[in-house]
Scaffold this motif. Structure first.
Motif, PDB file in Angstrom:
ATOM      1  N   ASP A  53       0.842  -1.194   0.000  1.00 25.67           N
ATOM      2  CA  ASP A  53       0.000   0.000   0.000  1.00 25.67           C
ATOM      3  C   ASP A  53       0.873   1.237   0.000  1.00 25.67           C
ATOM      4  O   ASP A  53       1.805   1.334   0.797  1.00 25.67           O
ATOM      5  CB  ASP A  53      -0.886  -0.025   1.253  1.00 25.67           C
ATOM      6  CG  ASP A  53      -1.738   1.197   1.367  1.00 25.67           C
ATOM      7  OD1 ASP A  53      -2.004   1.829   0.336  1.00 25.67           O
ATOM      8  OD2 ASP A  53      -2.160   1.519   2.494  1.00 25.67           O
ATOM      9  N   ALA A  54       0.577   2.187  -0.887  1.00 25.71           N
ATOM     10  CA  ALA A  54       1.379   3.406  -0.969  1.00 25.71           C
ATOM     11  C   ALA A  54       0.755   4.561  -0.202  1.00 25.71           C
ATOM     12  O   ALA A  54       1.277   5.666  -0.228  1.00 25.71           O
ATOM     13  CB  ALA A  54       1.557   3.809  -2.432  1.00 25.71           C
ATOM     14  N   SER A  55      -0.355   4.314   0.501  1.00 24.89           N
ATOM     15  CA  SER A  55      -1.079   5.408   1.146  1.00 24.89           C
ATOM     16  C   SER A  55      -0.481   5.760   2.507  1.00 24.89           C
ATOM     17  O   SER A  55      -0.183   4.877   3.294  1.00 24.89           O
ATOM     18  CB  SER A  55      -2.539   5.022   1.361  1.00 24.89           C
ATOM     19  OG  SER A  55      -3.116   4.584   0.163  1.00 24.89           O
ATOM     20  N   GLU A  56      -0.328   7.041   2.762  1.00 27.48           N
ATOM     21  CA  GLU A  56       0.087   7.484   4.095  1.00 27.48           C
ATOM     22  C   GLU A  56      -1.071   7.325   5.076  1.00 27.48           C
ATOM     23  O   GLU A  56      -0.888   6.897   6.199  1.00 27.48           O
ATOM     24  CB  GLU A  56       0.505   8.964   4.050  1.00 27.48           C
ATOM     25  CG  GLU A  56       0.909   9.551   5.393  1.00 27.48           C
ATOM     26  CD  GLU A  56       2.272   9.072   5.860  1.00 27.48           C
ATOM     27  OE1 GLU A  56       3.197   9.093   5.046  1.00 27.48           O
ATOM     28  OE2 GLU A  56       2.407   8.667   7.025  1.00 27.48           O
ATOM     29  N   PHE A  57      -2.257   7.669   4.623  1.00 25.62           N
ATOM     30  CA  PHE A  57      -3.439   7.468   5.451  1.00 25.62           C
ATOM     31  C   PHE A  57      -4.656   7.306   4.546  1.00 25.62           C
ATOM     32  O   PHE A  57      -4.603   7.595   3.366  1.00 25.62           O
ATOM     33  CB  PHE A  57      -3.679   8.613   6.443  1.00 25.62           C
ATOM     34  CG  PHE A  57      -3.236   9.968   5.990  1.00 25.62           C
ATOM     35  CD1 PHE A  57      -2.206  10.615   6.639  1.00 25.62           C
ATOM     36  CD2 PHE A  57      -3.848  10.592   4.926  1.00 25.62           C
ATOM     37  CE1 PHE A  57      -1.800  11.875   6.223  1.00 25.62           C
ATOM     38  CE2 PHE A  57      -3.459  11.857   4.529  1.00 25.62           C
ATOM     39  CZ  PHE A  57      -2.417  12.496   5.170  1.00 25.62           C
ATOM     40  N   GLU A  72      -6.267   5.679   0.236  1.00 26.14           N
ATOM     41  CA  GLU A  72      -6.890   6.196  -0.987  1.00 26.14           C
ATOM     42  C   GLU A  72      -5.879   6.464  -2.094  1.00 26.14           C
ATOM     43  O   GLU A  72      -6.246   7.002  -3.127  1.00 26.14           O
ATOM     44  CB  GLU A  72      -7.653   7.487  -0.680  1.00 26.14           C
ATOM     45  CG  GLU A  72      -8.902   7.253   0.136  1.00 26.14           C
ATOM     46  CD  GLU A  72      -9.702   8.514   0.309  1.00 26.14           C
ATOM     47  OE1 GLU A  72      -9.252   9.571  -0.158  1.00 26.14           O
ATOM     48  OE2 GLU A  72     -10.771   8.431   0.920  1.00 26.14           O
ATOM     49  N   THR A  73      -4.624   6.160  -1.868  1.00 25.74           N
ATOM     50  CA  THR A  73      -3.624   6.538  -2.862  1.00 25.74           C
ATOM     51  C   THR A  73      -3.555   5.469  -3.945  1.00 25.74           C
ATOM     52  O   THR A  73      -4.267   5.536  -4.922  1.00 25.74           O
ATOM     53  CB  THR A  73      -2.268   6.762  -2.192  1.00 25.74           C
ATOM     54  OG1 THR A  73      -2.468   7.633  -1.073  1.00 25.74           O
ATOM     55  CG2 THR A  73      -1.298   7.406  -3.131  1.00 25.74           C
ATOM     56  N   TYR A  74      -2.736   4.494  -3.791  1.00 19.96           N
ATOM     57  CA  TYR A  74      -2.792   3.331  -4.676  1.00 19.96           C
ATOM     58  C   TYR A  74      -2.002   2.200  -4.035  1.00 19.96           C
ATOM     59  O   TYR A  74      -1.220   2.428  -3.105  1.00 19.96           O
ATOM     60  CB  TYR A  74      -2.277   3.636  -6.090  1.00 19.96           C
ATOM     61  CG  TYR A  74      -0.809   3.893  -6.207  1.00 19.96           C
ATOM     62  CD1 TYR A  74       0.086   2.846  -6.440  1.00 19.96           C
ATOM     63  CD2 TYR A  74      -0.294   5.177  -6.097  1.00 19.96           C
ATOM     64  CE1 TYR A  74       1.447   3.082  -6.555  1.00 19.96           C
ATOM     65  CE2 TYR A  74       1.066   5.423  -6.205  1.00 19.96           C
ATOM     66  CZ  TYR A  74       1.927   4.367  -6.433  1.00 19.96           C
ATOM     67  OH  TYR A  74       3.269   4.592  -6.531  1.00 19.96           O
TER      68      TYR A  74
END
Lengths: 160, 145
Positions: free
Chosen positions: B53-57, B60-62
């Protein structure tokens, strides 16, 4: 008040400087958000006959938040990095664009949030190898003077 | 982790390979009991790897995940490799991946990344007392919110 370790950011949001309106969320942020503040610059008033200086004058450095925004609606970009959107097409600003907002970073554990009262935001287009098309943001804290002539830099809200 | 259910990714893969490669498609691991068709015609097993997961929080990123298609090909007499069946499985899997990539739209949630497709060496396996030749095709699936 109790001692707390603050970790796990859960949301970054912004609103106009000095306003009391609701914050707008910036959620599509890549892993790697950082908050830094460089050590103050020091100027020593040297003593002729002693090893230690008479005085050391310190001048502080701003707080800086860096992050990369990977998931965004084109219409969101206008408020953050300028430019314009018409018919689902974003036209970037032709000159370097900065914007001043009040920024709030919420945390899941410990203290509730960190607020930069007046953050100067600037972004550049970026795509790393095997990465998404991002905007790399740098938010730098400026001094905010409120209506009572009181200066502010940042605050931490401990009401969790 | 990214706000994603692994079963949805299995469902995506199932739709890519079911009927295009074979109708004997299994998720996560090989079955403990095989049908007559499994033994005679072969089958494939779909495996979804570890999600990155590339999302910090907010997730929702990708994100991305390496997925695997394991093909189990029955041997011909004396346990020899069935070249025709092997190549038909490999070609069908390649075609299914290429078709999915060609038909994907920018707004789809899952995207197979063409440049990350790998094939492992041929090997043997025994499932429910039946021997098979196997090969593995793996690729990365991008998950976009």
């Amino acid at each position: 008040m109790a001692k707390k370790t603050t970790l796990k950011p859960v949301m970054l949001s912004y609103r106009a400087v000095g306003s009391a309106t609701a914050y707008t969320d910036v959620s599509g942020v890549l892993k790697g958000l950082t908050i830094t503040q460089d050590e103050p610059e020091s100027t020593e008033i040297e003593a002729e006959f002693f090893d230690s200086p008479f005085y050391i004058e310190y001048s502080g450095n701003p707080v800086t938040i860096n992050f990369e925004l990977a998931n965004y609606d084109l219409s969101e970009l206008v408020a953050l990095i300028g430019g314009s959107v018409t018919d689902n097409k974003y036209e970037a600003a032709t000159a370097a664009f900065t914007t001043e907002k009040e920024w709030k970073l919420d945390f899941q554990v410990g203290n509730a949030s960190l607020v930069i009262y007046r953050g100067l935001a600037q972004a550049t287009l970026k795509k790393d190898e095997d990465g998404a098309l991002n905007y790399a943001f740098t938010i730098t804290s400026l001094v905010y003077t409120d209506s009572n002539d009181v200066n502010h830099l940042y605050s931490i809200d401990g009401s969790n | 982790m990214i706000d994603e259910s692994r079963i949805n990714i299995y469902d995506f893969l199932y739709n890519v390979f079911y009927g295009t490669v074979t109708k004997n498609v299994y998720a996560a691991r090989e079955p403990q009991e095989l049908t007559k068709s499994d033994v005679k015609d072969g089958f494939v097993v779909l495996i979804v790897g570890e999600l990155n997961d590339a999302s910090e929080f907010k997730g929702e990123t990708y994100g991305s995940v390496r997925c695997y298609v394991e093909a189990y090909i029955p041997p011909i007499s004396r346990g020899r490799l069935d070249y025709d069946k092997y190549s038909s499985f490999e070609n069908a899997i390649n075609d299914a991946i290429s078709t999915q990539i060609a038909n994907s739209s920018n707004n789809d949630k899952y995207h197979i990344q063409e440049s990350a497709t790998l094939t492992s060496d041929i090997d043997g396996a025994t499932v429910a007392d039946n021997t098979f030749f196997t090969f593995i095709k793996s690729f990365i699936v991008y998950i976009c919110s």
